[in-house]
Scaffold this motif. Structure first.
Motif, PDB file in Angstrom:
ATOM      1  N   ASP A 397       0.831  -1.202   0.000  1.00  0.00           N
ATOM      2  CA  ASP A 397       0.000   0.000   0.000  1.00  0.00           C
ATOM      3  C   ASP A 397       0.868   1.256   0.000  1.00  0.00           C
ATOM      4  N   CYS A 401       0.693   4.240  -2.981  1.00  0.00           N
ATOM      5  CA  CYS A 401       0.315   5.604  -2.589  1.00  0.00           C
ATOM      6  C   CYS A 401       1.355   6.646  -2.975  1.00  0.00           C
ATOM      7  N   ARG A 482       3.468  11.098  -0.380  1.00  0.00           N
ATOM      8  CA  ARG A 482       2.076  10.845  -0.743  1.00  0.00           C
ATOM      9  C   ARG A 482       1.395  12.151  -1.165  1.00  0.00           C
TER      10      ARG A 482
END
Length: 532
Positions: A397, A401, A482
């Motif tokens: 993840d 991101c 991010r």
């Protein structure tokens, strides 16, 4: 003077192109399609996933399960293989090293292809190679250990195509919390598949009395996976989930992609953390059943294995523990990430750091308690694996991101290459070499065979501490990285909105001129000025 173009229909216009870069040499262009769905304050959110999207994830998860089952079936019957071929610990460790080396060497190629060509076709081709070579490896004779090693290397080629590309397809089907859940489910099948590999390998070897049948179960099941992949898995446009299905196109060289990724500090440091995790889990997964078996031999609980079939009880138990901890750890890691990410944006790498460092005391206890109590050893194996399993989905993840959609396959490939090259490509062999060196210092005995492997495994907790440090450093940068991706989308969305408004005003002005001057309309019929 602005160019004049004939206007027939929007579909006839050239496909939009997005070129990604930064002020340091990578130039950001603009999306031709609306990117309002990518902005936090967008009026319309991403389209809801369809039933077909969930079916595609189920297919990818099934193949991922088989992927790791096949990878660790060898470990489940390692004692049988050593007895059959009469090989040492270091030679046995080469089986995993050869497989991982081919896997990591081909990953960059598949990453490059996955960012540019049809990902579904690439996975189908790789899966065919994987199934064929995995089945063929089970026919190696007693004097053909070299053939077994060669075919294990070819298996890695097929698996590299799948492991590099599959997560990026999930990333293009889902966004936000749903993406985290789907990625969690996908990566849970790493420990689940690994555990089932031990169980299936040991079980089939015990039932048939021939370890080679253990290597044939995943190719048989893989034929079903191949059919499901062909008929049920789509090839979504890159970035489809963030752009309401429109997707993103980009023209960039491989060198530009690598330069872009190396500027993302959270990606670099988390990749180093993944490398340490791969080293640690690779060594433990390959040697732990053998270590536990030797511990019981040293305690006089069972006789040493000098001829196959060997006692596979530890492979069964270790496999079951791996399955349980993989499910519990993966689910907990994703739950913590979703619950605290809004409040603490750097939660993901912190979870990984806690999991790595928290497992270190368990590893020390496992190594030194095994000679006294096998049940107590399994308790701490459960806790240690549970802590390590917090990381599987969360690390994926993080990558999705902080990396733009059109470079995710390359990012996955580089992370796989570095992670396996410095991680589990060498850790089983290195542990075996250290064990052989220690064992050679004294006359051969069952107790010393156990002690030598025990001391060689002390390298694992050291690597665990190092991995925790890498993830902790990544936590310092992940929030900014991010946000940089989000600003990229927001900026292009604003640029596109401004361009659309300007074009609308221009067309309105032209329409007014035509209405005021009938003679002018004759020269501009079916034409329009389109600003550049």
């Amino acid at each position: 003077m602005e160019p004049r173009r004939s206007v027939s229909s929007p579909q006839d216009r050239p496909a939009p192109r997005w070129s990604v870069a930064s002020e340091s040499g990578l130039h950001y262009g603009s999306f031709g399609n609306s990117l309002s769905s990518l902005t936090p304050n967008a009026e319309s959110g991403p389209a809801a996933p369809s039933r077909r999207d969930y079916v595609a994830v189920a297919v990818l998860c099934y193949i991922n399960l088989l992927n790791y089952m096949e990878r660790y079936t060898i470990a489940g019957v390692l004692s049988n293989i050593q007895a059959f071929f009469d090989i040492s610990d270091s030679t046995a460790g080469l089986l995993q090293t050869v497989f991982i080396c081919s896997f990591l060497l081909l990953a960059p190629l598949f990453g490059y292809l996955g960012d540019r060509y049809n990902r579904k076709y690439i996975m189908i081709g790789g899966l065919i190679i994987w199934l064929t070579t995995a089945a063929a490896s089970s026919f190696a004779g007693v004097s053909q250990f070299w053939l077994l090693m060669l075919l294990r290397g070819l298996v890695g080629i097929g698996e590299a195509s799948y492991s590099t590309i599959a997560p990026t397809i999930i990333g293009d089907l889902f966004t936000g919390g749903k993406r985290s859940v789907m990625i969690c489910i996908f990566y849970i099948f790493i420990p689940v598949g690994s555990g089932l590999g031990y169980i299936a390998g040991a079980g089939i070897a015990a039932v048939t009395g021939d370890w080679r049948w253990a290597l044939r179960i995943t190719p048989i099941l893989g034929v079903v996976g191949l059919a499901l992949l062909v008929f049920l898995c789509p090839n979504p446009p890159r970035g489809a989930a963030e752009t309401l299905g429109e997707g993103i196109t980009e023209q960039s060289s491989y060198l530009e992609d690598v330069k872009y990724l190396l500027k993302i500090k959270s990606y670099v440091w988390s990749s180093l953390g993944v490398t340490a995790l791969a080293f640690l889990t690779g060594a433990l997964a390959f040697w732990m059943p053998t270590f536990l078996s030797r511990a019981q031999v040293a305690q006089g609980l069972r006789p040493p294995c000098v001829k196959e079939p060997c006692d596979s009880t530890d492979s069964f138990i270790f496999g079951a523990v791996t399955v349980a901890t993989g499910i519990l750890g993966g689910a907990l890691g994703t739950t913590l990430s979703r619950r605290y990410r809004e409040k603490f944006p750097n939660t993901d790498p912190i979870i990984c750091a806690v999991g790595m460092i928290g497992s270190v005391p368990c590893l020390f206890i496992i190594i030194f308690v095994a000679s006294a109590s096998i049940p107590a050893t399994y308790v701490f194996i459960f806790i240690g694996e549970w802590l390590l399993s917090l990381n599987w989905a969360v690390t994926a993840d993080i990558l999705l991101c902080v990396v733009v959609p059109t470079r995710r396959s390359t990012a996955e490939a580089l992370q796989i290459t570095v992670g396996h090259l410095l991680g589990d490509a060498g850790s089983p062999y290195l542990i075996g070499v250290i064990s052989d060196a220690i064992q050679a210092s004294k006359p051969e005995s069952s107790d010393w065979s156990f002690q030598s492997l025990k001391y060689s495994l002390l390298l694992c907790p050291i690597i665990g501490v190092l991995g925790g440090v890498f993830f902790a450093v990544a936590s310092l940068y992940v929030t900014g990285d991010r946000e940089a991706v989000q600003r990229l989308f927001e900026g292009d969305a604003n640029t596109q909105q401004a361009a659309t408004s300007a074009a609308t005003i221009e067309l309105e002005n032209k329409k007014n001129e035509v209405e005021k001057s009938p003679d002018a309309a004759k020269g501009v019929e079916n034409e329009s000025y389109i600003p550049t």
